[in-house]
Write a protein that holds these residues in place. Structure first.
Motif, PDB file in Angstrom:
ATOM      1  N   TYR A   1       0.837  -1.197   0.000  1.00  7.58           N
ATOM      2  CA  TYR A   1       0.000   0.000   0.000  1.00  7.58           C
ATOM      3  C   TYR A   1       0.871   1.245   0.000  1.00  7.58           C
ATOM      4  N   VAL A   2       0.480   2.227  -0.809  1.00  9.21           N
ATOM      5  CA  VAL A   2       1.163   3.519  -0.830  1.00  9.21           C
ATOM      6  C   VAL A   2       0.123   4.597  -0.564  1.00  9.21           C
ATOM      7  N   ALA A   3       0.345   5.387   0.486  1.00  4.05           N
ATOM      8  CA  ALA A   3      -0.606   6.443   0.840  1.00  4.05           C
ATOM      9  C   ALA A   3      -0.569   7.558  -0.195  1.00  4.05           C
ATOM     10  N   GLN A   4      -1.762   8.116  -0.450  1.00  8.26           N
ATOM     11  CA  GLN A   4      -1.871   9.241  -1.380  1.00  8.26           C
ATOM     12  C   GLN A   4      -3.103  10.037  -0.991  1.00  8.26           C
ATOM     13  N   GLY A   5      -2.909  11.140  -0.280  1.00  7.04           N
ATOM     14  CA  GLY A   5      -4.037  11.917   0.204  1.00  7.04           C
ATOM     15  C   GLY A   5      -4.824  11.134   1.234  1.00  7.04           C
ATOM     16  N   SER A   6      -6.156  11.150   1.100  1.00  7.41           N
ATOM     17  CA  SER A   6      -7.014  10.448   2.051  1.00  7.41           C
ATOM     18  C   SER A   6      -7.124   8.969   1.735  1.00  7.41           C
ATOM     19  N   SER A   7      -6.577   8.543   0.596  1.00  6.07           N
ATOM     20  CA  SER A   7      -6.625   7.126   0.236  1.00  6.07           C
ATOM     21  C   SER A   7      -5.232   6.697  -0.194  1.00  6.07           C
ATOM     22  N   GLY A   8      -5.138   5.869  -1.213  1.00  2.54           N
ATOM     23  CA  GLY A   8      -3.833   5.421  -1.658  1.00  2.54           C
ATOM     24  C   GLY A   8      -3.955   4.584  -2.904  1.00  2.54           C
ATOM     25  N   TYR A   9      -2.915   3.773  -3.175  1.00  2.21           N
ATOM     26  CA  TYR A   9      -2.977   2.903  -4.334  1.00  2.21           C
ATOM     27  C   TYR A   9      -2.173   1.634  -4.059  1.00  2.21           C
ATOM     28  N   VAL A  10      -2.380   0.641  -4.924  1.00  2.00           N
ATOM     29  CA  VAL A  10      -1.667  -0.629  -4.818  1.00  2.00           C
ATOM     30  C   VAL A  10      -0.396  -0.555  -5.656  1.00  2.00           C
ATOM     31  N   ARG A  11       0.701  -0.973  -5.051  1.00  2.00           N
ATOM     32  CA  ARG A  11       1.972  -1.047  -5.772  1.00  2.00           C
ATOM     33  C   ARG A  11       2.315  -2.526  -5.938  1.00  2.00           C
ATOM     34  N   ALA A  12       2.249  -2.984  -7.212  1.00  2.00           N
ATOM     35  CA  ALA A  12       2.524  -4.391  -7.502  1.00  2.00           C
ATOM     36  C   ALA A  12       3.954  -4.521  -8.021  1.00  2.00           C
ATOM     37  N   ALA A  13       4.829  -5.127  -7.213  1.00  2.00           N
ATOM     38  CA  ALA A  13       6.228  -5.325  -7.601  1.00  2.00           C
ATOM     39  C   ALA A  13       6.358  -6.688  -8.264  1.00  2.00           C
ATOM     40  N   MET A  14       6.791  -6.692  -9.519  1.00  3.06           N
ATOM     41  CA  MET A  14       6.838  -7.930 -10.295  1.00  3.06           C
ATOM     42  C   MET A  14       8.011  -8.811  -9.860  1.00  3.06           C
TER      43      MET A  14
END
Length: 548
Positions: free
Chosen positions: A174-187
């Motif tokens: 998980y990477v925070a971004q503002g009030s939410s975030g996004y998924v970081r998929a490392a291959m």
């Protein structure tokens, strides 16, 4: 001293010849009728070559002139009376074409044009009447609003990657971004998968044979890698979480720093119990990173796309948002504000006439659609049909007259309107009412189509009147047109001022019938009685309004 004799000057152009209509020929303009312009032209029996060319199925035009005024009407029917040796032509303005035109296949294009009622009308006219011209006029946004449920339990990635699962070939964080975030998929290899559901539970239930749509935003971290693609997949499972089948969306080349939207739509198999959306990543390599955000999964028709949302979004004047259960751990619900429409009302069904499709949409925004005698189409507000000209009718110029005051004619007086919508979709029947006005004289109209709000109010606005009408027969005036002001003085009735609703000319007798509505009485000496010679500004300002 002699009295001038009025002679008929009407003619119809057929196969290059100007022919004079015989007794019984009529021409009508009626703003309450569809088509707006119509005519019945009686002619002596015509030569075989002309008669053979009068085929209403081939779009024959029969231009008619009367008093120097042109009426470009289409032939709808021709009837030969061999005993009377006459031919009767039934003519009409181009609404008749729109009424008859029906597509063979369903057309959902109008939904994509819902930001503009004029664009929808132009689209339909282009199919039904290819040479139609729509006059400039007002426009309205008729975009429907409808409820939706985002079935994903953590679409905004609020503080964690709960309910998202690495499916192999990568790890997620998980990477925070503002009030939410996004998924970081490392291959960890060339290919990988990320599920938008907790694969230890598979808790996204599916209805058999329902349609599901998913979307997610994806991008790669720098640098860009040619051939690195991602696609969205819907996997359907049975009650035991055993896979039934998977449907793949189109592959999308990943871009660095720029989100691309992945989409997929699929119909659930008959034995489906659950659905598992996942992102399939291909053509990557060890150490590459794919970023995922704004997941969406909803049940519904893919022709009506839904923008990503969560229950935590702020509401606006179109939608409110909420979670069904625990925040960021349950489905999100989007609820329309006010009285929403039905997106299916913007699908032009196979076998549905162009007129029947357009009428509810046009009426819902208080507009009217008509084609005038010059083949110019109009989409406008009802008041735009008023014409700044006046017809004065007195007993000396009228051969017949009728003044009617009624409480029973729902076409001229009502206090309320009920529009009952009835339609069927996927074997299920629906029924919904649109209501406006007050109890009393209430008119009920049934429409066999999906619900569109606002029609009842628009109809009420156009129908509310005094319940009084007048019809008079006077010497013909070729410039008479519905929408003109009419001042009428008949024996035994008060002088009245109203508006011409319809004109019907007798083309052989040089007489016309006027139908008027919206009538008010004129008291002798008041401003309306002086109108034409006295401006309102000239009226004594010390007079009370009712005396002016």
């Amino acid at each position: 001293m002699s009295t001038p004799v009025l002679t008929p000057d009407a003619s119809v152009l057929l196969d290059g010849a100007q022919l004079t209509p015989a007794r019984g020929s009529t021409l009508t303009l009626d703003r309450g009728a569809v088509p707006y312009a119509s005519a019945s032209v009686v002619l002596p029996l015509l030569p075989a070559d002309i008669l053979g060319s009068l085929d209403p199925r081939s779009g024959v035009r029969c231009p008619l002139t009367f008093g120097g005024r042109a009426f470009d009407l289409g032939l709808r029917q021709r009837t030969v009376d061999h005993r009377a040796k006459t031919v009767t032509l039934t003519l009409a303005s181009d609404e008749a074409i729109l009424i008859k035109y029906k597509p063979l296949t369903e057309d959902a294009t109008p939904f994509t044009l819902a930001h503009s009622i004029r664009a929808i009308v132009q689209h339909v006219l282009a199919q039904a009447v290819p040479d139609a011209v729509l006059a400039p006029g007002p426009d309205a946004d008729v975009t429907p609003r409808w409820p939706a449920t985002n079935l994903l339990r953590n679409p905004a990635l609020a503080g964690n990657v709960n309910n998202w699962t690495a499916g192999g070939g990568c790890t997620i964080s998980y990477v925070a971004q503002g009030s939410s975030g996004y998924v970081r998929a490392a291959m960890t290899g060339a290919n990988g998968a990320v599920f938008m559901v907790d694969t230890t539970k598979y808790d996204l239930n599916a209805s058999p044979e329902a349609t599901y749509n998913a979307s997610v935003k994806a991008r790669c971290e720098v640098p860009y890698r040619a051939g690195e693609t991602a696609r969205l997949v819907l996997r359907f499972l049975d009650n035991n979480n055993a896979p039934i089948n998977s449907v793949f969306g189109p592959p999308v080349q990943m871009q660095s720093g720029e989100y691309r939207t992945l989409t997929v739509s699929a119909r659930a198999p008959a034995n489906a119990a659950k659905v598992a959306p996942y992102i399939s990543i291909n053509g990557s390599t060890l150490g590459r990173v794919i970023v995922l955000d704004a997941g969406l999964l909803y049940e519904g028709d893919p022709r009506f796309p839904v923008e990503p949302f969560t229950g935590g979004d702020l509401g606006d004047d179109e939608y409110t948002y909420a979670f069904e259960g625990d925040p960021d751990d349950s489905p999100s619900v989007r609820t329309p504000v006010g009285d929403p429409g039905d997106p299916y009302a913007f699908v032009w069904d196979a076998g549905e006439s162009g007129w029947d499709f357009l009428l509810p949409l046009v009426t819902s925004v208080g507009m009217v659609l008509w084609c005038d005698e010059a083949r110019l189409w109009h989409l406008d507000l009802p008041e735009a049909r008023s014409i700044p000209d006046q017809i004065n009718v007195a007993a000396s110029t009228a051969s017949e007259g009728e003044d009617t005051l009624t409480a029973d004619d729902e076409n001229v007086w009502v206090t309320g309107i009920i529009v009952m919508f009835k339609w069927t979709r996927n074997g299920t029947s629906y029924e919904r009412a649109d209501v406006a006005g007050t109890p009393g004289s209430v008119r009920t109209v049934e429409l066999n189509r999906p619900y569109v709000p606002g029609i009842a109010q628009a109809m009420l606005f156009r129908l509310v009147g005094t319940g009084r009408t007048q019809s008079v027969r006077v010497l013909a005036r070729s410039t008479a047109t519905p929408g003109m002001v009419a001042q009428i003085s008949l024996p035994g009735a008060p002088d009245t001022l109203g508006q011409v609703a319809a004109v019907r000319w007798d083309l052989a007798e040089m007489l016309m019938d006027l139908e008027t509505t919206g009538l008010i009485d004129i008291a002798p000496g008041d401003w309306l009685d002086m109108n034409g010679t006295t401006d309102w500004a000239d009226v004594d300002p010390d007079l009370d309004w009712e005396d002016a």
